[in-house]
Structure formats: C-alpha cells, structure tokens
Design an enzyme around this catalytic site. Structure first.
Site, PDB file in Angstrom:
ATOM      1  CD  GLU A  38      -3.535  -2.279   7.497  1.00 36.79           C
ATOM      2  OE1 GLU A  38      -2.403  -2.474   7.035  1.00 36.79           O
ATOM      3  OE2 GLU A  38      -4.232  -1.305   7.188  1.00 36.79           O
ATOM      4  CD  GLU A  47      -2.956   5.802   6.472  1.00 37.13           C
ATOM      5  OE1 GLU A  47      -2.952   5.756   5.240  1.00 37.13           O
ATOM      6  OE2 GLU A  47      -2.032   5.338   7.179  1.00 37.13           O
ATOM      7  CB  SER A  64       4.852  -0.974  12.214  1.00 31.97           C
ATOM      8  OG  SER A  64       4.420   0.362  12.399  1.00 31.97           O
ATOM      9  N   GLY A 106       2.778  -0.888   4.403  1.00 27.28           N
ATOM     10  CA  GLY A 106       2.767   0.518   4.006  1.00 27.28           C
ATOM     11  C   GLY A 106       4.177   1.023   3.770  1.00 27.28           C
ATOM     12  N   GLY A 155       2.080   2.877  10.685  1.00 20.56           N
ATOM     13  CA  GLY A 155       2.995   4.006  10.493  1.00 20.56           C
ATOM     14  C   GLY A 155       3.654   4.500  11.769  1.00 20.56           C
ATOM     15  CG  ASN A 170      -1.735   1.215   1.394  1.00 20.73           C
ATOM     16  OD1 ASN A 170      -1.827   2.022   0.474  1.00 20.73           O
ATOM     17  ND2 ASN A 170      -2.337   1.379   2.565  1.00 20.73           N
ATOM     18  CD1 TRP A 171       3.829   1.124  -2.698  1.00 23.08           C
ATOM     19  CD2 TRP A 171       3.745   2.132  -4.696  1.00 23.08           C
ATOM     20  NE1 TRP A 171       4.625   0.419  -3.565  1.00 23.08           N
ATOM     21  CE2 TRP A 171       4.590   1.021  -4.802  1.00 23.08           C
ATOM     22  CE3 TRP A 171       3.525   2.917  -5.825  1.00 23.08           C
ATOM     23  CZ2 TRP A 171       5.243   0.670  -5.978  1.00 23.08           C
ATOM     24  CZ3 TRP A 171       4.158   2.575  -7.010  1.00 23.08           C
ATOM     25  CH2 TRP A 171       5.014   1.461  -7.093  1.00 23.08           C
ATOM     26  CE  LYS A 172      -0.222   3.434   4.600  1.00 22.10           C
ATOM     27  NZ  LYS A 172      -0.170   3.593   6.038  1.00 22.10           N
ATOM     28  CG  HIS A 227      -5.946   2.203   4.960  1.00 24.19           C
ATOM     29  ND1 HIS A 227      -5.505   3.203   5.805  1.00 24.19           N
ATOM     30  CD2 HIS A 227      -4.947   1.293   4.906  1.00 24.19           C
ATOM     31  CE1 HIS A 227      -4.292   2.892   6.228  1.00 24.19           C
ATOM     32  NE2 HIS A 227      -3.938   1.739   5.698  1.00 24.19           N
TER      33      HIS A 227
END
Ligand code: PGA
Length: 256
Positions: free
Chosen positions: A166, A96, A212, A233, A172, A7-9, A94
């Site tokens: 998650e 975020e 992480s 991530g 992160g 997941n490159w965000k 997700h």
C-alpha cells in the site's frame, strides 16, 4: 485463492450501520465464497455483531490490529489470544498506525509473530511515503520494511501470511498507483520474501495491492500477474461499491 479484504478503519460509527454494511457485502460475497476469499475488518466493538451476521457464510472476519503480548498490563491493547476464535485475520503495520501512532517495524514483527502463534492469518502492510516515491527510493524503503517485518517469520507461516503493498501516498487520496509501479513493487516484495523464508514458501504468501482501490480501477490491479487480491478502505464502506469489487475480482480470477 484471491483475497479481497475490507478495512473499515474507524467506521461506521454505530453498530446498526456496521451490521447493515456487513449484510450488504455478504449478499454478494456469499455467492463467491468458493472462488474468492472475502474478509471484513470492522472496528473492535463491532466484531462480535458482525461475526453473527457472517456466521456460516464462508466470509471471513478480521481485526485491524493486535498487540504482541497475550495478556497483562497493557492499557487499551487487544491481544491476538482475545480475537482468536472470533477472527480469522488480523491487519498489522497499517500505515495509519505507523504514521499516527509511531508503530515501528520492530513492533510489526512482534505483532506478526504473536498473531501467527494464535493461528490467525496476518495481513502485513508495507509501502513507501510520497517523499520516498518522489525521491525514487521506494524499492529500498519497501525492501527494508519487508525484511524487518518478516524478521520473526519462517517458511511454516507462508500459508497464513499476506503482504499488502500500500503506497502511503495512494491511501485515501484517490491517487491510486500506476499498475506498472504496483506490479514492479509486488515483484520485488516476492523476491525479498523468498530471500527471507525460501522460494517455495514465498510462493504461498499472497500479495495484495491497496490504496484508493474502487470498482472502476480494481480490474487493472487484480489482472496483474503477481497480484493475489486487494485491500480496500473507503470503497469498502459502500456495500454496492464493494460488491462490484468482489464481482470484478471473481471474474478476472475465474479466467486465469
Ligand atoms: P483506501 O484505504 O482504499 O481508502 O485508500 C486502503 C487502506 O488503507 O487499506
């Protein structure tokens, strides 16, 4: 087959860097394509370019989100019908998006149904906040999320459904979850999925750990009996790091 998803965000910020990163990941992922599934989720503007890099390699492409309607007056949204054919996977729910954009379980359930109807595989993200973890209510929170997010799913969807556990406090932060906590929660998720769509179908749903994950700690998650892979991530933005995660996962599952 285990799934290792990147997941490159909202990274990298230019196409050249995105293509370089995709090539770096591909150089190792291609050699493992028959034993583990690798999927890369770039930002929308880089999907077409990255799809050209991955073409014919067996490495899959995914989007980081989609809307629940197929077309219409929904400014800024991208429908599953638009990415169908380009992507094999899409992430929904997700944390975020839940935290910064107010995405609710009801929206996640609608997005999931829409994506599945377009033949996309869905990686549905669930996980408790730090406050829940500290208060000891992780199980209740995750159970409620899984039930609500799967509201529109049936046994027929199981092969294309992945649930990524998650814990939000682990995303992160460099504070990856204790494997024992991850294991117990993934076991709980599988039980709830079985209640929702039936035990036989639930066995086909893959469950990932995310939060992480890096080359040093990945082994302790992929070794867990109920873990079908990882959602990565920040460590997926470094080709060498991610290559290592692929290699460790392939080795662990090769011995199963
Ligand atoms: P992280 O992100 O690996 O940077 O913690 C994981 C995710 O958000 O999917």
């Amino acid at each position: 087959m285990p799934l290792v998803a990147a997941n490159w965000k909202m990274n990298p910020t230019n196409l050249d860097d995105a293509l370089d990163l995709a090539r770096g990941i591909l150089s190792v992922a291609r050699g493992h394509a028959s034993s583990i599934e690798v999927a890369i989720m770039p930002p929308f503007p880089w999907l077409v370019g990255v799809s050209e890099v991955l073409d014919g390699s067996g490495v899959k492409l995914g989007a980081q989100d989609c809307f629940w309607e197929m077309k219409g007056a929904y400014t800024g949204e991208v429908s599953p019908a638009m990415i169908q054919g380009l992507c094999q996977w899409v992430i929904v729910g997700h944390s975020e998006r839940r935290v910064y954009l107010g995405e609710t379980d009801e929206m996640v359930a609608k997005k999931t149904a829409a994506a599945l109807s377009c033949e996309l595989g869905v990686i549905m993200c669930v996980g408790e906040l730090a406050d829940h973890y500290d208060a000891g209510t992780s199980d209740q929170v995750v159970t409620a999320q899984v039930k609500a997010d799967l509201a529109n799913c049936s046994a027929d969807d199981s092969a294309r459904l992945v649930i990524a556990y998650e814990p939000v406090w682990a995303i992160g932060t460099g504070k990856s979850a204790d494997p024992e906590h991850a294991y117990k929660t993934m076991r709980l998720i599988r039980k709830v999925v079985a209640e929702m769509i039936g035990a036989g179908a639930a066995r086909k749903v893959r469950i990932l750990y995310g939060g992480s994950v890096n080359s040093k700690n990945v082994q302790q998650y992929v070794e867990l009996p109920l873990c079908d892979g990882v959602l990565v991530g920040s460590a997926s933005l470094d080709a060498e790091e991610f290559q290592h995660i692929i290699k460790v996962t392939a080795e662990v599952y090769g011995h199963r």
